[in-house]
Write a protein that holds these residues in place. Structure first.
Motif, PDB file in Angstrom:
ATOM      1  N   GLN A 106      29.947  29.309  48.117  1.00 23.93           N
ATOM      2  CA  GLN A 106      30.540  28.950  46.832  1.00 23.93           C
ATOM      3  C   GLN A 106      31.497  30.024  46.325  1.00 23.93           C
ATOM      4  O   GLN A 106      32.475  29.715  45.652  1.00 23.93           O
ATOM      5  CB  GLN A 106      29.450  28.685  45.793  1.00 23.93           C
ATOM      6  CG  GLN A 106      28.658  27.436  46.056  1.00 23.93           C
ATOM      7  CD  GLN A 106      29.530  26.203  46.015  1.00 23.93           C
ATOM      8  OE1 GLN A 106      30.254  25.971  45.054  1.00 23.93           O
ATOM      9  NE2 GLN A 106      29.498  25.416  47.068  1.00 23.93           N
ATOM     10  N   ILE A 107      31.217  31.278  46.631  1.00 20.86           N
ATOM     11  CA  ILE A 107      32.058  32.360  46.123  1.00 20.86           C
ATOM     12  C   ILE A 107      33.311  32.548  46.962  1.00 20.86           C
ATOM     13  O   ILE A 107      34.393  32.771  46.436  1.00 20.86           O
ATOM     14  CB  ILE A 107      31.249  33.671  46.040  1.00 20.86           C
ATOM     15  CG1 ILE A 107      30.244  33.554  44.901  1.00 20.86           C
ATOM     16  CG2 ILE A 107      32.153  34.874  45.844  1.00 20.86           C
ATOM     17  CD1 ILE A 107      29.364  34.748  44.730  1.00 20.86           C
ATOM     18  N   PHE A 108      33.192  32.474  48.269  1.00 21.68           N
ATOM     19  CA  PHE A 108      34.307  32.809  49.143  1.00 21.68           C
ATOM     20  C   PHE A 108      35.068  31.607  49.680  1.00 21.68           C
ATOM     21  O   PHE A 108      35.834  31.748  50.628  1.00 21.68           O
ATOM     22  CB  PHE A 108      33.820  33.666  50.325  1.00 21.68           C
ATOM     23  CG  PHE A 108      33.313  35.006  49.898  1.00 21.68           C
ATOM     24  CD1 PHE A 108      34.173  35.977  49.435  1.00 21.68           C
ATOM     25  CD2 PHE A 108      31.958  35.295  49.949  1.00 21.68           C
ATOM     26  CE1 PHE A 108      33.718  37.215  49.030  1.00 21.68           C
ATOM     27  CE2 PHE A 108      31.480  36.526  49.551  1.00 21.68           C
ATOM     28  CZ  PHE A 108      32.373  37.493  49.094  1.00 21.68           C
ATOM     29  N   SER A 109      34.873  30.422  49.100  1.00 23.09           N
ATOM     30  CA  SER A 109      35.613  29.269  49.596  1.00 23.09           C
ATOM     31  C   SER A 109      36.254  28.492  48.458  1.00 23.09           C
ATOM     32  O   SER A 109      35.758  28.462  47.345  1.00 23.09           O
ATOM     33  CB  SER A 109      34.693  28.333  50.386  1.00 23.09           C
ATOM     34  OG  SER A 109      33.752  27.733  49.531  1.00 23.09           O
ATOM     35  N   ALA A 110      37.380  27.898  48.788  1.00 17.12           N
ATOM     36  CA  ALA A 110      38.076  26.974  47.888  1.00 17.12           C
ATOM     37  C   ALA A 110      38.486  25.791  48.755  1.00 17.12           C
ATOM     38  O   ALA A 110      39.474  25.870  49.479  1.00 17.12           O
ATOM     39  CB  ALA A 110      39.272  27.642  47.236  1.00 17.12           C
ATOM     40  N   ASP A 154      38.945  35.845  44.927  1.00 14.80           N
ATOM     41  CA  ASP A 154      39.457  35.711  43.571  1.00 14.80           C
ATOM     42  C   ASP A 154      38.503  36.378  42.579  1.00 14.80           C
ATOM     43  O   ASP A 154      37.728  37.252  42.960  1.00 14.80           O
ATOM     44  CB  ASP A 154      39.711  34.241  43.232  1.00 14.80           C
ATOM     45  CG  ASP A 154      38.470  33.383  43.316  1.00 14.80           C
ATOM     46  OD1 ASP A 154      37.367  33.920  43.516  1.00 14.80           O
ATOM     47  OD2 ASP A 154      38.595  32.156  43.169  1.00 14.80           O
ATOM     48  N   ALA A 155      38.538  35.963  41.338  1.00 11.61           N
ATOM     49  CA  ALA A 155      37.744  36.584  40.285  1.00 11.61           C
ATOM     50  C   ALA A 155      36.244  36.474  40.529  1.00 11.61           C
ATOM     51  O   ALA A 155      35.473  37.329  40.087  1.00 11.61           O
ATOM     52  CB  ALA A 155      38.104  35.959  38.936  1.00 11.61           C
ATOM     53  N   ARG A 156      35.819  35.454  41.251  1.00  7.92           N
ATOM     54  CA  ARG A 156      34.395  35.311  41.537  1.00  7.92           C
ATOM     55  C   ARG A 156      33.867  36.483  42.358  1.00  7.92           C
ATOM     56  O   ARG A 156      32.729  36.925  42.178  1.00  7.92           O
ATOM     57  CB  ARG A 156      34.128  34.001  42.287  1.00  7.92           C
ATOM     58  CG  ARG A 156      34.451  32.759  41.455  1.00  7.92           C
ATOM     59  CD  ARG A 156      34.307  31.515  42.266  1.00  7.92           C
ATOM     60  NE  ARG A 156      35.375  31.480  43.291  1.00  7.92           N
ATOM     61  CZ  ARG A 156      35.542  30.498  44.138  1.00  7.92           C
ATOM     62  NH1 ARG A 156      34.720  29.469  44.139  1.00  7.92           N
ATOM     63  NH2 ARG A 156      36.518  30.529  45.019  1.00  7.92           N
ATOM     64  N   VAL A 157      34.714  37.010  43.237  1.00  6.67           N
ATOM     65  CA  VAL A 157      34.310  38.149  44.062  1.00  6.67           C
ATOM     66  C   VAL A 157      34.122  39.390  43.191  1.00  6.67           C
ATOM     67  O   VAL A 157      33.200  40.175  43.410  1.00  6.67           O
ATOM     68  CB  VAL A 157      35.343  38.396  45.184  1.00  6.67           C
ATOM     69  CG1 VAL A 157      34.984  39.616  46.000  1.00  6.67           C
ATOM     70  CG2 VAL A 157      35.444  37.169  46.077  1.00  6.67           C
ATOM     71  N   VAL A 158      34.977  39.567  42.196  1.00  5.43           N
ATOM     72  CA  VAL A 158      34.839  40.693  41.275  1.00  5.43           C
ATOM     73  C   VAL A 158      33.517  40.567  40.510  1.00  5.43           C
ATOM     74  O   VAL A 158      32.773  41.543  40.375  1.00  5.43           O
ATOM     75  CB  VAL A 158      36.032  40.764  40.298  1.00  5.43           C
ATOM     76  CG1 VAL A 158      35.815  41.854  39.256  1.00  5.43           C
ATOM     77  CG2 VAL A 158      37.324  40.994  41.060  1.00  5.43           C
ATOM     78  N   GLY A 159      33.202  39.376  40.032  1.00 10.65           N
ATOM     79  CA  GLY A 159      31.931  39.156  39.343  1.00 10.65           C
ATOM     80  C   GLY A 159      30.743  39.434  40.237  1.00 10.65           C
ATOM     81  O   GLY A 159      29.747  40.039  39.824  1.00 10.65           O
ATOM     82  N   ALA A 218      34.272  38.621  35.869  1.00  5.27           N
ATOM     83  CA  ALA A 218      35.014  37.492  36.445  1.00  5.27           C
ATOM     84  C   ALA A 218      35.992  36.919  35.413  1.00  5.27           C
ATOM     85  O   ALA A 218      37.140  36.602  35.741  1.00  5.27           O
ATOM     86  CB  ALA A 218      34.061  36.420  36.943  1.00  5.27           C
ATOM     87  N   ALA A 219      35.537  36.771  34.161  1.00 11.18           N
ATOM     88  CA  ALA A 219      36.387  36.215  33.115  1.00 11.18           C
ATOM     89  C   ALA A 219      37.583  37.137  32.828  1.00 11.18           C
ATOM     90  O   ALA A 219      38.726  36.660  32.688  1.00 11.18           O
ATOM     91  CB  ALA A 219      35.579  36.009  31.841  1.00 11.18           C
ATOM     92  N   ILE A 220      37.361  38.419  32.757  1.00  6.80           N
ATOM     93  CA  ILE A 220      38.449  39.366  32.484  1.00  6.80           C
ATOM     94  C   ILE A 220      39.440  39.381  33.652  1.00  6.80           C
ATOM     95  O   ILE A 220      40.654  39.414  33.448  1.00  6.80           O
ATOM     96  CB  ILE A 220      37.886  40.771  32.200  1.00  6.80           C
ATOM     97  CG1 ILE A 220      37.149  40.760  30.856  1.00  6.80           C
ATOM     98  CG2 ILE A 220      38.967  41.831  32.217  1.00  6.80           C
ATOM     99  CD1 ILE A 220      36.325  42.001  30.579  1.00  6.80           C
ATOM    100  N   THR A 221      38.922  39.302  34.864  1.00  2.44           N
ATOM    101  CA  THR A 221      39.807  39.261  36.038  1.00  2.44           C
ATOM    102  C   THR A 221      40.667  38.011  36.021  1.00  2.44           C
ATOM    103  O   THR A 221      41.867  38.071  36.298  1.00  2.44           O
ATOM    104  CB  THR A 221      38.978  39.332  37.333  1.00  2.44           C
ATOM    105  OG1 THR A 221      38.162  40.500  37.309  1.00  2.44           O
ATOM    106  CG2 THR A 221      39.873  39.335  38.548  1.00  2.44           C
TER     107      THR A 221
END
Length: 104
Positions: free
Chosen positions: A55-59, A66-71, A96-99
């Protein structure tokens, strides 16, 4: 799309519980060997980690960072430092939100 994710989560949970229940049923009340007990204990966390990482590393069908990785990185750091769970969740979501806000 979201219902498919929840269906996968429920299916993985049900399969994990069924696999855990199969051991005692098949052994007829005997104890599992200690090596098998360790394997069974690690099955659910491993499957959960696999679901989270996909879920984090796929689109869609592509690999994405993306920002999910930072979170995730902020959350992992908080877990490593043994911060309270609520703080880890809050800081990961905020990161994640700030990113997303900065990246646009």
């Amino acid at each position: 799309m979201m219902s498919g994710v929840w269906l996968a989560v429920l299916l993985v949970g049900a399969v994990s519980m069924a696999m855990k229940a199969a051991g005692p049923v098949l052994l007829g009340g005997q104890e599992l060997p200690s090596s098998m007990q360790r394997v069974v204990a690690l099955m659910a966390p491993t499957l959960l980690a696999a679901l989270i990482s996909t879920q984090i590393f796929s689109a869609g069908q592509a690999l994405t960072i993306d920002a999910r990785v930072v979170g995730l990185a902020v959350g992992a750091f908080g877990v490593w430092r043994k911060w309270p769970t609520l703080l880890v969740v809050f800081l990961g979501a905020a990161a994640a939100a700030i990113t997303r806000l900065i990246a646009g």
